[in-house]
Write a protein that holds these residues in place. Sequence first.
Motif, PDB file in Angstrom:
ATOM      1  N   GLN A   1       0.838  -1.191   0.000  1.00 20.80           N
ATOM      2  CA  GLN A   1       0.000   0.000   0.000  1.00 20.80           C
ATOM      3  C   GLN A   1       0.878   1.249   0.000  1.00 20.80           C
ATOM      4  N   SER A   2       0.254   2.417  -0.167  1.00 18.40           N
ATOM      5  CA  SER A   2       0.991   3.677  -0.060  1.00 18.40           C
ATOM      6  C   SER A   2       1.593   3.788   1.334  1.00 18.40           C
ATOM      7  N   GLY A   3       2.777   4.291   1.413  1.00 16.93           N
ATOM      8  CA  GLY A   3       3.480   4.373   2.692  1.00 16.93           C
ATOM      9  C   GLY A   3       4.432   3.221   2.895  1.00 16.93           C
ATOM     10  N   GLY A   4       4.368   2.212   1.974  1.00 23.54           N
ATOM     11  CA  GLY A   4       5.334   1.127   2.031  1.00 23.54           C
ATOM     12  C   GLY A   4       4.968  -0.012   2.959  1.00 23.54           C
ATOM     13  N   ASN A   5       3.774  -0.025   3.541  1.00 20.44           N
ATOM     14  CA  ASN A   5       3.393  -1.093   4.447  1.00 20.44           C
ATOM     15  C   ASN A   5       2.564  -2.144   3.716  1.00 20.44           C
ATOM     16  N   SER A   6       2.956  -3.406   3.797  1.00 18.88           N
ATOM     17  CA  SER A   6       2.200  -4.468   3.160  1.00 18.88           C
ATOM     18  C   SER A   6       0.939  -4.733   3.962  1.00 18.88           C
ATOM     19  N   GLU A   7      -0.147  -5.042   3.246  1.00 17.56           N
ATOM     20  CA  GLU A   7      -1.433  -5.265   3.893  1.00 17.56           C
ATOM     21  C   GLU A   7      -1.440  -6.614   4.588  1.00 17.56           C
ATOM     22  N   LEU A   8      -1.917  -6.648   5.811  1.00 18.89           N
ATOM     23  CA  LEU A   8      -1.977  -7.885   6.587  1.00 18.89           C
ATOM     24  C   LEU A   8      -3.323  -7.954   7.293  1.00 18.89           C
ATOM     25  N   TRP A   9      -4.044  -9.049   7.060  1.00 23.23           N
ATOM     26  CA  TRP A   9      -5.324  -9.262   7.736  1.00 23.23           C
ATOM     27  C   TRP A   9      -5.100 -10.204   8.910  1.00 23.23           C
ATOM     28  N   GLN A  10      -5.736  -9.931  10.031  1.00 27.52           N
ATOM     29  CA  GLN A  10      -5.608 -10.800  11.202  1.00 27.52           C
ATOM     30  C   GLN A  10      -6.927 -10.839  11.972  1.00 27.52           C
ATOM     31  N   ARG A  11      -7.194 -11.979  12.577  1.00 22.69           N
ATOM     32  CA  ARG A  11      -8.340 -12.105  13.472  1.00 22.69           C
ATOM     33  C   ARG A  11      -7.997 -13.136  14.536  1.00 22.69           C
ATOM     34  N   ASP A  12      -8.327 -12.844  15.786  1.00 23.66           N
ATOM     35  CA  ASP A  12      -8.104 -13.763  16.898  1.00 23.66           C
ATOM     36  C   ASP A  12      -9.407 -14.439  17.288  1.00 23.66           C
ATOM     37  N   ILE A  13      -9.342 -15.756  17.516  1.00 24.89           N
ATOM     38  CA  ILE A  13     -10.513 -16.538  17.902  1.00 24.89           C
ATOM     39  C   ILE A  13     -10.137 -17.354  19.135  1.00 24.89           C
ATOM     40  N   ALA A  14     -11.052 -17.447  20.081  1.00 21.47           N
ATOM     41  CA  ALA A  14     -10.859 -18.315  21.244  1.00 21.47           C
ATOM     42  C   ALA A  14     -11.491 -19.671  20.927  1.00 21.47           C
ATOM     43  N   PRO A  15     -10.675 -20.687  20.608  1.00 20.42           N
ATOM     44  CA  PRO A  15     -11.234 -21.994  20.227  1.00 20.42           C
ATOM     45  C   PRO A  15     -11.617 -22.825  21.443  1.00 20.42           C
ATOM     46  N   ASP A  16     -12.650 -22.365  22.166  1.00 22.02           N
ATOM     47  CA  ASP A  16     -13.019 -23.063  23.400  1.00 22.02           C
ATOM     48  C   ASP A  16     -13.830 -24.318  23.094  1.00 22.02           C
ATOM     49  N   ASP A  17     -14.149 -25.065  24.166  1.00 26.02           N
ATOM     50  CA  ASP A  17     -14.832 -26.343  23.974  1.00 26.02           C
ATOM     51  C   ASP A  17     -16.247 -26.160  23.437  1.00 26.02           C
ATOM     52  N   VAL A  18     -16.872 -25.015  23.658  1.00 25.05           N
ATOM     53  CA  VAL A  18     -18.209 -24.771  23.110  1.00 25.05           C
ATOM     54  C   VAL A  18     -18.133 -24.628  21.588  1.00 25.05           C
ATOM     55  N   LEU A  19     -17.167 -23.847  21.096  1.00 22.00           N
ATOM     56  CA  LEU A  19     -16.997 -23.708  19.654  1.00 22.00           C
ATOM     57  C   LEU A  19     -16.721 -25.069  19.010  1.00 22.00           C
ATOM     58  N   LEU A  20     -15.843 -25.859  19.625  1.00 25.95           N
ATOM     59  CA  LEU A  20     -15.517 -27.165  19.062  1.00 25.95           C
ATOM     60  C   LEU A  20     -16.732 -28.090  19.080  1.00 25.95           C
ATOM     61  N   PHE A  21     -17.519 -28.044  20.157  1.00 27.37           N
ATOM     62  CA  PHE A  21     -18.709 -28.882  20.233  1.00 27.37           C
ATOM     63  C   PHE A  21     -19.715 -28.493  19.153  1.00 27.37           C
ATOM     64  N   ARG A  22     -19.923 -27.176  18.973  1.00 24.08           N
ATOM     65  CA  ARG A  22     -20.902 -26.741  17.977  1.00 24.08           C
ATOM     66  C   ARG A  22     -20.468 -27.167  16.574  1.00 24.08           C
ATOM     67  N   TYR A  23     -19.177 -27.046  16.261  1.00 22.78           N
ATOM     68  CA  TYR A  23     -18.724 -27.447  14.936  1.00 22.78           C
ATOM     69  C   TYR A  23     -18.827 -28.965  14.764  1.00 22.78           C
ATOM     70  N   SER A  24     -18.495 -29.722  15.806  1.00 21.74           N
ATOM     71  CA  SER A  24     -18.666 -31.179  15.736  1.00 21.74           C
ATOM     72  C   SER A  24     -20.122 -31.542  15.465  1.00 21.74           C
ATOM     73  N   ALA A  25     -21.040 -30.855  16.146  1.00 24.90           N
ATOM     74  CA  ALA A  25     -22.458 -31.148  15.956  1.00 24.90           C
ATOM     75  C   ALA A  25     -22.907 -30.797  14.539  1.00 24.90           C
ATOM     76  N   LEU A  26     -22.442 -29.658  14.030  1.00 20.76           N
ATOM     77  CA  LEU A  26     -22.829 -29.222  12.691  1.00 20.76           C
ATOM     78  C   LEU A  26     -22.352 -30.188  11.615  1.00 20.76           C
ATOM     79  N   THR A  27     -21.186 -30.787  11.816  1.00 23.00           N
ATOM     80  CA  THR A  27     -20.624 -31.689  10.816  1.00 23.00           C
ATOM     81  C   THR A  27     -20.830 -33.154  11.196  1.00 23.00           C
ATOM     82  N   PHE A  28     -21.632 -33.402  12.217  1.00 24.71           N
ATOM     83  CA  PHE A  28     -21.949 -34.758  12.694  1.00 24.71           C
ATOM     84  C   PHE A  28     -20.674 -35.570  12.888  1.00 24.71           C
ATOM     85  N   ASN A  29     -19.696 -34.924  13.519  1.00 29.11           N
ATOM     86  CA  ASN A  29     -18.372 -35.499  13.737  1.00 29.11           C
ATOM     87  C   ASN A  29     -18.289 -36.000  15.173  1.00 29.11           C
TER      88      ASN A  29
END
Length: 305
Positions: free
Chosen positions: A181-209
Amino acid sequence: MTTHLDPQTLAHLQTWQGRSETLEDLITPAPLRALSATLDRDDPLPAAGTELPALWHWLYFLPHHRQSEIGPDGHAKRGGFLPPVPLPRRMWAGGRLQWHAPLRVGDALKRVSTIQSVTHKSGRTGDLLFVLVKHEVHNADGLCLTEEHDIVYRPAAQPGDPMPAPVAAASMVGQGAPLVQSGGNSELWQRDIAPDDVLLFRYSALTFNGHRIHYDRTYVTDVEGYPGLIVHGPLIATLLVDLVRRHTNRPIQRFEFKALRPTFECGDQRILRVNGQPQADGNQVRLWAQDHEGWLTMQATAELG
């Protein structure tokens, strides 16, 4: 406990090469609403004709094994379409996907899956077996998606097993040809997620895993020898694609990812960080995920339409 495959067993497993199965499914809106909530998105409610985001087809063609067919790890017992590999650990190691046409709510789909190869390698802790499965997803108009799925089978962990040296995620920044970008800084996207047991359980349920490594802390620590619940590889890949969606409306035409290191849930407030860096050609985004210690756990590339 199996750590090595004798020649007769390996030859038998390789007879699965070329096997194929065909499944049918219908894209309904309810799983899309559920995954949107799980990813903490405020999406419009899906309706007939809504296009599926990249990787959300993993909500369909789910395994529906009867309870009597489930093994002690929560997976279906070995055999059937996939070869009955006696090595106890089975992991989704990566994949490559290409979209030829959109998948939409209301589409009746057919998926043709073929075992392309069954390959043996010797690792530091015993034998490894790699199974490559090719999926082709069709709707009424023809082929929409081609996917290659890498599965690796390996022995259970043993005390004193050598561990591969981790790679610092910071080493990924600036590789390739990042968009400047202008100014010489490369663009970087970042996002932090807390992968707690609730998130893992919900994804397991959604994918019947039912794999217990994602929700049964006693099993994953006492039986499989991991320090905590394991974050699903497909969930991390989905979060990487979701990062792209949060920064551009351009569709993803191709996506390739490789899992490098397990990511564990945040019993002690661990954080999973997903990163993206657009490339100078304007059509590719380099993506990677890192764990709470800053180690690289997955790397990927998205090609935009």
